[in-house]
Design an enzyme around this catalytic site. Structure first.
Site: not given
Length: 489
Positions: A254-255, A258, A284
């Site tokens: 997930h990160e 980003h 996101e």
């Protein structure tokens, strides 16, 4: 030097100082000594004072009046500078400094209260944060809606009413899908314990697998995973649990979404207003498509199953199909960041409604815990067992990020649109993911979205990349198809 050159030179220093402030925030979450919060608050306030003075400097206004953009890039730079300048001019400098100081200190108090399961110890500083942010929102909104002014910081061009309409359209199909899935047998989860040092070794491999450049970044541990920075210094964090390695692995993926977005922005935009993600919703969309549509797919989990067997031996499931089921279990739980795809957006809707009420003055801070617990019981059908699983679980409100939460679900909506286009553009996607090869997908995202930074407005970049106006239908169709097949609906 032209007026435009002067303005961009001035902005470059402002952006560099903003990066320094971000690095202080990263340090506070990862390495800062436990008793340093008070001093760090003063340091953050001092930097915010300098940044506010630069963002509201009258010379910026003079330059903006003199300049006429001669291309799309210059026009976008001026758009972003003007937005920041007008915002800064509405917020008093002493209020900006005070918010930076109080939220820096509140972050430490939140972490201690969360650890101690002690809501009462956190409420006084949260009440101060809410009052300060409401004052800021009123300054920004003028005669408009305070919450809309806050959302504008994270998703320009979007209002609370528009978000509410999207959520109202999503809720019935999400609730129906959840009800149908929860009536079916739940796949088994993993069993055993998983060495945390091995988790970190594998999680760094996953970061590289999804294209994260370790030469310009690093992976550390934090209570609440996050990413920080842009350009040539983009850092991410994760967390580990001996009994739940997915928490580590999928937080990392997930990160990385980003981080990869920031790393892949056109280098000519470095330390300019265009050299960052255009909105938190678009940001996101990258983290969620990396984590879910790619990372939790049947193809990729087959490869991940092999990596986990190699690292840990027996993980408690028999084969790759059972592992896919374990990764995508729909199950009761309290924690937003650990929620399955079916229920995740329901967690966001809860927070959205509560923070709107806080900012409107319809909900007192002292009543927040009870309001959270009542709403959670109503939405999920069971009660919150302790504060760290309830209103203390997220860091956002302690650091003043009101208006941020709904962008998580907007990101899911955007990711649904992007994934539909990606499947067409990369027909061999599943075959690539099955051998741990993500470059077909990540390169498409880099080319069509990430490289542009803030060149285009949020909805515009999603439309350009996906070929459609953003809406929730592709996401809902994806969820119903995926979980319908997984649960035999």
């Amino acid at each position: 030097m032209t007026a435009f050159d002067d303005l961009m030179a001035f902005q470059r220093d402002t952006q560099a100082l903003g990066q320094i402030a971000g690095r202080l925030g990263w340090d506070q979450e990862t390495m800062m000594p436990r008793e340093s919060a008070s001093q760090r608050g003063e340091e953050m306030a001092a930097i915010e004072g300098v940044l506010h003075a630069r963002r509201s400097d009258p010379r910026v206004g003079d330059w903006l009046e003199q300049i006429e953009a001669d291309d799309d890039v210059a026009a976008a730079q001026l758009r972003e500078i003007r937005r920041s300048y007008e915002r800064a001019g509405k917020v008093p400098a002493d209020l900006s400094r005070r918010i930076a100081q109080v939220t820096s200190q509140a972050q430490g108090k939140w972490a201690a209260a969360r650890s101690d399961e002690d809501v009462a110890s956190f409420l006084p500083v949260l009440e101060e944060v809410v009052a300060l942010k409401r004052e800021e929102g009123q300054a920004l909104a003028g005669d408009g809606d305070v919450y809309d002014a806050m959302v504008e910081d994270y998703e320009p061009g979007t209002t609370g009413a528009q978000i509410a309409a999207i959520f109202d359209a999503m809720r019935p199909r999400l609730v129906d899908l959840r009800a149908a899935v929860l009536e079916m047998p739940t796949p088994a989860g993993l069993s055993g314990t998983f060495d945390e040092s091995k988790q970190m070794q594998l999680t760094r491999r996953l970061a590289r697998t999804f294209g994260y450049d370790m030469a310009h970044g690093r992976v550390d541990k934090a209570v609440h995973p996050f990413s920080s920075g842009s350009g040539d210094d983009v850092r991410i964090t994760t967390r580990t649990s001996e009994t739940d390695p997915f928490n580590c692995f999928y937080s990392t993926i997930h990160e990385v979404g980003h981080g990869a977005y920031e790393q892949n922005i056109d280098k000519s935009f470095l330390l300019t207003p265009l050299g960052r993600g255009v909105s938190m919703g678009v940001h996101e969309s990258q983290s969620r498509i990396y984590e879910n549509q790619l990372g939790r797919s049947r193809a990729f989990t087959g490869w991940l199953f092999e990596q986990m067997q190699e690292a840990f031996g027996d993980v408690g499931v028999a084969d790759a199909d059972a592992f896919y089921g374990a990764v995508n279990r729909v199950h009761n739980g309290y924690i937003r960041t650990e929620a399955d795809e079916v229920q995740y957006n329901l967690h966001i809707m809860l927070r959205f409604d509560l923070e709107r009420a806080l900012m409107a003055g319809d909900l007192a801070v002292g009543d927040l815990e009870a309001a959270w617990n009542d709403r959670f019981d109503s939405d999920f059908g069971y009660g919150v067992d302790r504060p760290s699983n309830g209103c203390l679980q997220d860091v956002h409100w302690s650091v003043g990020l009101f208006g941020y939460f709904p962008t998580y679900s907007l990101g899911n909506v955007y990711a649904g649109c992007l994934y539909q286009a990606l499947r067409t553009a990369v027909p061999d996607l599943d075959a690539e993911l099955a051998v741990g090869e993500t470059s077909g997908a990540t390169e498409w995202l880099r080319e069509n979205l990430q490289q542009h930074g803030s060149l285009y407005e949020p909805r515009s970049i999603i439309t350009r990349a996906s070929g459609m106006e953003p809406g929730p239908e592709p996401l809902l169709d994806y969820l119903e198809t995926k979980f319908g097949a997984l649960y035999g609906l």
